[in-house]
Write a protein that holds these residues in place. Structure first.
Motif, PDB file in Angstrom:
ATOM      1  N   ALA A 125       5.321 -12.663  -2.830  1.00  0.00           N
ATOM      2  CA  ALA A 125       3.978 -12.371  -3.605  1.00  0.00           C
ATOM      3  C   ALA A 125       3.009 -13.286  -4.150  1.00  0.00           C
ATOM      4  O   ALA A 125       1.905 -13.403  -3.973  1.00  0.00           O
TER       5      ALA A 125
ATOM      6  N   ALA B 251      -4.098 -12.203   0.271  1.00  0.00           N
ATOM      7  CA  ALA B 251      -4.676 -10.937   0.563  1.00  0.00           C
ATOM      8  C   ALA B 251      -5.612 -11.032   1.831  1.00  0.00           C
ATOM      9  O   ALA B 251      -6.533 -10.343   1.719  1.00  0.00           O
TER      10      ALA B 251
ATOM     11  N   PHE C 262      -2.091  -3.251   0.339  1.00  0.00           N
ATOM     12  CA  PHE C 262      -2.265  -3.829  -0.719  1.00  0.00           C
ATOM     13  C   PHE C 262      -1.959  -3.472  -2.049  1.00  0.00           C
ATOM     14  O   PHE C 262      -2.040  -2.153  -2.250  1.00  0.00           O
ATOM     15  N   ASP C 263      -1.180  -3.936  -2.813  1.00  0.00           N
ATOM     16  CA  ASP C 263      -0.780  -3.442  -4.196  1.00  0.00           C
ATOM     17  C   ASP C 263      -1.713  -3.430  -5.232  1.00  0.00           C
ATOM     18  O   ASP C 263      -1.980  -4.534  -5.869  1.00  0.00           O
ATOM     19  N   ASP C 264      -2.561  -2.524  -5.334  1.00  0.00           N
ATOM     20  CA  ASP C 264      -3.810  -2.368  -6.366  1.00  0.00           C
ATOM     21  C   ASP C 264      -2.990  -2.319  -7.790  1.00  0.00           C
ATOM     22  O   ASP C 264      -3.959  -2.689  -8.708  1.00  0.00           O
ATOM     23  N   HIS C 265      -1.900  -2.517  -8.003  1.00  0.00           N
ATOM     24  CA  HIS C 265      -1.380  -2.539  -9.585  1.00  0.00           C
ATOM     25  C   HIS C 265      -0.933  -3.833  -9.982  1.00  0.00           C
ATOM     26  O   HIS C 265      -0.386  -3.997 -11.133  1.00  0.00           O
ATOM     27  N   THR C 266      -1.005  -4.619  -8.840  1.00  0.00           N
ATOM     28  CA  THR C 266      -0.364  -6.206  -9.269  1.00  0.00           C
ATOM     29  C   THR C 266      -1.432  -7.137  -8.803  1.00  0.00           C
ATOM     30  O   THR C 266      -1.992  -6.801  -7.611  1.00  0.00           O
ATOM     31  N   ILE C 267      -1.478  -8.253  -9.599  1.00  0.00           N
ATOM     32  CA  ILE C 267      -2.412  -9.291  -9.286  1.00  0.00           C
ATOM     33  C   ILE C 267      -1.279 -10.595  -9.332  1.00  0.00           C
ATOM     34  O   ILE C 267      -0.600 -11.030 -10.247  1.00  0.00           O
ATOM     35  N   ASN C 268      -1.388 -11.245  -8.131  1.00  0.00           N
ATOM     36  CA  ASN C 268      -0.416 -12.373  -8.253  1.00  0.00           C
ATOM     37  C   ASN C 268      -0.943 -13.684  -9.103  1.00  0.00           C
ATOM     38  O   ASN C 268      -2.202 -13.702  -9.603  1.00  0.00           O
TER      39      ASN C 268
ATOM     40  N   PHE D 152      -5.064 -12.607  -6.659  1.00  0.00           N
ATOM     41  CA  PHE D 152      -5.178 -11.523  -5.382  1.00  0.00           C
ATOM     42  C   PHE D 152      -3.922 -10.265  -5.621  1.00  0.00           C
ATOM     43  O   PHE D 152      -3.066 -10.767  -6.274  1.00  0.00           O
ATOM     44  N   HIS D 153      -4.431  -9.167  -4.889  1.00  0.00           N
ATOM     45  CA  HIS D 153      -3.628  -8.239  -4.956  1.00  0.00           C
ATOM     46  C   HIS D 153      -2.709  -8.544  -3.651  1.00  0.00           C
ATOM     47  O   HIS D 153      -3.255  -8.543  -2.394  1.00  0.00           O
ATOM     48  N   PRO D 154      -1.392  -8.856  -3.735  1.00  0.00           N
ATOM     49  CA  PRO D 154      -0.568  -8.949  -2.663  1.00  0.00           C
ATOM     50  C   PRO D 154       0.016  -7.836  -1.731  1.00  0.00           C
ATOM     51  O   PRO D 154      -0.371  -6.705  -2.203  1.00  0.00           O
TER      52      PRO D 154
END
Length: 71
Positions: free
Chosen positions: A10, A15, A30-36, A40-42
């Protein structure tokens, strides 16, 4: 039961959405709850049990973020 296992790196995901677009089962989102670490949202697997291990997502990823293992 799943016939494939998808592993995401991730922190390398930019993205681009190619894997999401070309997944024949439409189970990548896309994982809206995570930012790498790149900001980006992975991508994540929404329904792991539905994965058939086809590997299209891994082939489409330009950054080698996805590893697919067949069971």
């Amino acid at each position: 039961m799943a016939r494939g296992r998808v592993i995401f790196f991730a922190d390398r995901c930019k993205a681009c959405g190619l894997c999401v677009e070309f997944c024949p089962k439409n189970i990548l989102v896309f994982d809206d709850h995570t930012i790498n670490i790149l900001g980006f949202h992975p991508v994540m697997l929404l329904q792991p049990d539905e994965c058939n291990g086809c590997g299209v997502c891994g082939l489409m990823c330009p950054d080698l973020v996805i590893q697919v293992e067949r069971e």
